[in-house]
Motif scaffolding. Structure first.
Motif, PDB file in Angstrom:
ATOM      1  N   ALA A  18      20.725  59.551  -3.479  1.00 40.22           N
ATOM      2  CA  ALA A  18      20.694  58.642  -4.620  1.00 40.22           C
ATOM      3  C   ALA A  18      19.509  57.696  -4.577  1.00 40.22           C
ATOM      4  N   SER A  19      19.040  57.455  -3.375  1.00 39.01           N
ATOM      5  CA  SER A  19      17.964  56.479  -3.290  1.00 39.01           C
ATOM      6  C   SER A  19      16.660  57.103  -2.802  1.00 39.01           C
TER       7      SER A  19
ATOM      8  N   GLN B 153      21.814  62.414  -8.068  1.00 42.23           N
ATOM      9  CA  GLN B 153      22.730  61.311  -7.778  1.00 42.23           C
ATOM     10  C   GLN B 153      22.044  59.978  -7.963  1.00 42.23           C
ATOM     11  N   ASN B 154      20.758  60.045  -8.177  1.00 42.96           N
ATOM     12  CA  ASN B 154      19.989  58.815  -8.378  1.00 42.96           C
ATOM     13  C   ASN B 154      20.150  58.361  -9.816  1.00 42.96           C
ATOM     14  N   PRO B 155      20.672  57.151 -10.032  1.00 42.44           N
ATOM     15  CA  PRO B 155      20.903  56.689 -11.404  1.00 42.44           C
ATOM     16  C   PRO B 155      19.600  56.527 -12.179  1.00 42.44           C
ATOM     17  N   ASP B 156      18.471  56.337 -11.510  1.00 41.37           N
ATOM     18  CA  ASP B 156      17.202  56.159 -12.232  1.00 41.37           C
ATOM     19  C   ASP B 156      16.574  57.488 -12.657  1.00 41.37           C
ATOM     20  N   ALA B 157      17.099  58.566 -12.034  1.00 43.54           N
ATOM     21  CA  ALA B 157      16.474  59.872 -12.316  1.00 43.54           C
ATOM     22  C   ALA B 157      16.706  60.278 -13.770  1.00 43.54           C
ATOM     23  N   PRO B 158      15.663  60.734 -14.404  1.00 49.40           N
ATOM     24  CA  PRO B 158      15.822  61.191 -15.796  1.00 49.40           C
ATOM     25  C   PRO B 158      16.554  62.517 -15.850  1.00 49.40           C
ATOM     26  N   VAL B 159      17.219  62.746 -16.952  1.00 53.63           N
ATOM     27  CA  VAL B 159      17.846  64.063 -17.147  1.00 53.63           C
ATOM     28  C   VAL B 159      16.706  65.078 -17.296  1.00 53.63           C
ATOM     29  N   LEU B 160      16.874  66.213 -16.579  1.00 59.05           N
ATOM     30  CA  LEU B 160      15.772  67.191 -16.618  1.00 59.05           C
ATOM     31  C   LEU B 160      15.695  67.835 -18.005  1.00 59.05           C
ATOM     32  N   PRO B 161      14.509  67.869 -18.566  1.00 55.78           N
ATOM     33  CA  PRO B 161      14.400  68.529 -19.871  1.00 55.78           C
ATOM     34  C   PRO B 161      14.733  70.016 -19.755  1.00 55.78           C
ATOM     35  N   GLU B 162      15.420  70.487 -20.751  1.00 60.97           N
ATOM     36  CA  GLU B 162      15.878  71.881 -20.793  1.00 60.97           C
ATOM     37  C   GLU B 162      14.726  72.860 -20.527  1.00 60.97           C
ATOM     38  N   LYS B 163      13.569  72.528 -21.115  1.00 64.83           N
ATOM     39  CA  LYS B 163      12.386  73.387 -21.004  1.00 64.83           C
ATOM     40  C   LYS B 163      11.999  73.583 -19.541  1.00 64.83           C
ATOM     41  N   LEU B 164      12.051  72.475 -18.805  1.00 65.43           N
ATOM     42  CA  LEU B 164      11.625  72.499 -17.403  1.00 65.43           C
ATOM     43  C   LEU B 164      12.591  73.326 -16.579  1.00 65.43           C
TER      44      LEU B 164
ATOM     45  N   ALA C 283       9.362  60.344  -7.211  1.00 68.83           N
ATOM     46  CA  ALA C 283      10.066  61.624  -7.048  1.00 68.83           C
ATOM     47  C   ALA C 283      11.562  61.377  -7.090  1.00 68.83           C
ATOM     48  N   PHE C 284      12.289  62.358  -7.631  1.00 70.52           N
ATOM     49  CA  PHE C 284      13.754  62.301  -7.661  1.00 70.52           C
ATOM     50  C   PHE C 284      14.293  63.620  -7.190  1.00 70.52           C
ATOM     51  N   ALA C 285      15.479  63.509  -6.462  1.00 75.19           N
ATOM     52  CA  ALA C 285      16.078  64.743  -5.945  1.00 75.19           C
ATOM     53  C   ALA C 285      17.182  65.207  -6.889  1.00 75.19           C
ATOM     54  N   TYR C 286      17.336  66.546  -7.049  1.00 76.78           N
ATOM     55  CA  TYR C 286      18.368  67.157  -7.916  1.00 76.78           C
ATOM     56  C   TYR C 286      19.065  68.241  -7.133  1.00 76.78           C
TER      57      TYR C 286
END
Lengths: 483, 223
Positions: free
Chosen positions: A58-59, A112-123, A102-105
């Motif tokens: 998350a962090s 789990q990181n609240p700041d992480a953006p939702v991954l665009p469908e295209k990506l 960087a954000f982990a998925y």
């Protein structure tokens, strides 16, 4: 629109799309460079930090501080393309890029990181079986995002999204200062400067042409030089000469026309005077109650007929005098032509008591000729035969086919004929209409001269000789149409 | 039943003269003093048109075009200018004949007559010229219904003339057509045949001698 203004507008019109293209290319190149750097920078970092990431997904990540010496990482600003040394005092400090994050998925692309953006469908779609997926470049968006697949492929840190910006230090094509505009403006200015002499030369040319036109193209349009303007000036000069020549030709024709008018007036006035005399005689006799004198009447008709023939001949003589006569050749039916000529002169022949007969073959005879010229030629020969005959005399016009591709038109009479030496003079080659008229003021000379010239112009042959009946035999021979 | 003609001529004097002459010659002329466009319905019911080219209103060439679009009536063009282009154009537009001014009135009347003369009837076996009757098939000649015995040469000679009645025919052409080249026939021989033939036919069926040309069969009673 003036030349200079037109050139400026054209240049600007050409420059705008060029500049836009250049900007687009620059932005795209920056974007590509930033992607590459981001991948090179983030991938080794993320793949070596599995434990740290899985411990606190998350962090983990956030800002990726570039460790010094990482190959492909953000570089010190490159030396300036225009040769300005970096860090010069006058130069504004380089714009700092926001540091990459960087954000982990996990495998299902959730973070789990609240700041992480939702991954665009295209990506997500783009990562498919690949290790790296990139958000394609779009105009005006400085954000660069890459999605990386981690080698272990499971857990909360299966994918890492790295996000940066198109930092100007990362692979810019155009230098950051606006200095690059200078050469563009310089080229633009040079173009406007270069067009100066051209405009000046064109003005000189205009002036020269005006001068030449003002004195009826008598002076030359003289602008030296081997360039296009020099050529244009020479072309104007040639055109001027042509116009001068045509003006002279026109003057010459006008002269000929005046000459013709003067001659016509003179020649027509004489028979007209005779005609008036005959009419006056008739009127006087009528007033005194004397019987009508047929002789005077016939003479009057004869004068009128002669006048008609003379006017036709003078018209044609004028045509022949202006050297380059344009023959209007067309199919001419000679038998119909003979019929017309006989029809024209039969009334006067009857009055003069001269028999006028003609014979044409059964099949029509067609030639290529200027109908007016040939008809007048035949008419002259026939009229002469009638006019210089005597009461009770004969004239015969015989049209025959000669061999397979020729015709032969004979006009024979039993009049007094013409002495041999007179004959040769009458049709003398090159004798002008005037001279012919002077030599034979009765008009016979002009008529025969015209007949001779008309035949010559058509490539026919006109021969004069004594007829077997004591008078004259005039023969016109030539080729048939299509022969 | 005089034949109707249309005269298109703008000049008062000349028009009046032409009309008077043609009327005196037995025609029935209608006189238009200016040109006008013609449509199918407006076509004058005439057998021949005498058309001046230089006209107020509609130019003569345009009238000629209109005429040719709708009818086959013979057109005799009067042209004041002795200009080749005008003549050629008029003939190409379908004029049948043209006359250049000035002309004698009798010339005009003759031209009109010549145009109106009906084309020869179809080739029949019997040719009649005046009092002369020639039967091609039977090779018989009769004068006023009475049979005249003629030789082969005499018959061919008469036939050659009768096919073009009123026209002068050259002796050379007659000799070529009528005489047998194997028998040394020349133009003199022809004259001998003619004098014999004249005796047989009598004075009335005239084989005329045409000065300088040859012979002609006078159209006789036709004239």
């Amino acid at each position: 629109m003036k030349l200079r203004l037109r050139l400026a507008v054209t240049t600007i019109a050409a420059m705008i799309p060029t500049m836009l293209g250049l900007f687009w290319f620059d932005a795209a190149a920056q974007h590509r460079a930033a992607e590459q750097i981001l991948v090179d920078f983030a991938y080794p970092r993320a793949s070596s930090a599995r434990e740290a990431c899985e411990a606190a997904p998350a962090s983990w990540g956030r800002e990726l501080a570039p460790p010094p010496g990482v190959p492909g990482g953000p570089r010190p600003p490159p030396p300036h393309k225009k040769g300005l040394p970096p860090g010069e005092p006058s130069r504004p400090p380089p714009r700092r890029a926001r540091p990459a994050v960087a954000f982990a998925y996990d495998e299902s692309f959730h973070s789990q990181n609240p700041d992480a953006p939702v991954l665009p469908e295209k990506l997500v779609r783009a990562i498919g079986g690949h290790d790296v997926a990139i958000v394609p470049f779009s105009w005006g968006d400085p954000t660069v995002e890459v999605l990386l697949r981690m080698p272990w492929g499971s857990g909360p840190c299966s994918f890492v999204l790295a996000r940066g910006t198109t930092d100007p230090e990362w692979g810019a094509v155009l230098p950051e200062t606006q200095l690059w505009l200078l050469p563009t403006l310089a080229v633009f200015a040079a173009m406007l400067l270069a067009v100066g002499p051209v405009v000046r030369r064109i003005r000189q040319l205009t002036e020269a042409v005006r001068r030449s036109a003002s004195n009826a193209y008598a002076s030359a349009v003289a602008i030296d030089g081997r360039d296009e303007i020099g050529e244009l000036s020479r072309a104007f000069d040639a055109a001027g000469r042509e116009i001068r020549a045509q003006l002279e030709e026109k003057d010459r024709r006008e002269q000929a026309l005046r000459h013709f008018l003067a001659n016509t007036t003179h020649d027509v006035m004489i028979p007209l005077t005779v005609l008036q005399g005959h009419l006056a005689t008739l009127r006087e006799r009528a007033r005194e109650g004397e019987p009508l004198d047929a002789g005077v009447l016939v003479s009057a008709m004869q004068e009128a007929h002669y006048m008609a023939s003379l006017v036709h001949n003078l018209g044609i003589a004028a045509k022949l005098d202006t050297a380059e006569i344009g023959l209007q050749r067309d199919a001419v039916e000679l038998d119909a032509l003979v019929a017309r000529v006989i029809g024209r002169h039969r009334p006067i022949a009857r009055q003069l008591e001269v028999s006028l007969e003609s014979a044409v073959p059964e099949e029509p005879i067609t030639i290529q000729a200027d109908v007016t010229l040939i008809e007048q030629a035949v008419s002259n020969v026939v009229y002469n035969a009638i006019r210089y005959n005597r009461a009770g005399g004969h004239v015969a016009v015989i049209l025959e086919r000669a061999s397979s591709d020729g015709f032969c038109l004979r006009v024979i009479d039993d009049g007094p004929g013409i002495p041999e030496d007179e004959l040769s003079k009458l049709v003398a080659r090159g004798a002008r209409g005037d001279e012919a008229r002077k030599r034979a003021p009765s008009g016979q000379g002009l008529g025969l001269h015209i007949a001779y010239r008309a035949a010559e112009l058509h490539g026919f042959r006109l021969t004069l000789g004594p007829s077997e009946f004591g008078g004259l035999e005039v023969v016109l021979e030539g080729k048939l149409a299509g022969a | 039943m005089s034949r109707r003609l249309l005269i298109v001529e703008d000049d008062e004097e000349l028009g009046a003269q032409i009309v008077a002459r043609l009327r005196a010659a037995g025609f029935e002329p209608t006189w238009w003093k200016e040109g006008r466009r013609l449509t199918q319905d407006e076509l004058p019911k005439v057998e021949l048109v005498v058309l001046d080219l230089m006209l107020p209103g509609t130019y003569g060439m345009d009238m000629l075009k209109d005429l040719r679009e709708h009818s086959e009536v013979p057109v005799l063009v009067l042209s004041a200018r002795n200009d080749t282009a005008d003549k050629v154009r008029a003939l190409k537009l379908g004029a049948d004949d043209y006359m250049t001014k000035p002309f004698w009135p009798e010339e005009l009347v003759e031209r009109v007559r010549a145009r109106l003369r009906r084309p020869k009837l179809e080739r029949s076996d019997v040719l009649e010229v005046g009092i002369l009757r020639i039967d091609r098939a039977r090779r018989e000649v009769s004068v006023r219904g009475e049979r005249v015995e003629v030789t082969r040469v005499e018959f061919d000679f008469l036939l050659a003339l009768a096919e073009r009645p009123g026209e002068a025919v050259t002796r050379r052409w007659l000799a070529e057509r009528v005489l047998d080249p194997d028998r040394n026939g020349d133009e003199r021989t022809l004259d001998v045949h003619v004098s014999r033939l004249r005796k047989k036919l009598g004075r009335e069926a005239i084989v005329e001698t045409v000065w300088g040309i040859g012979y002609r069969l006078a159209a006789g009673a036709d004239r």
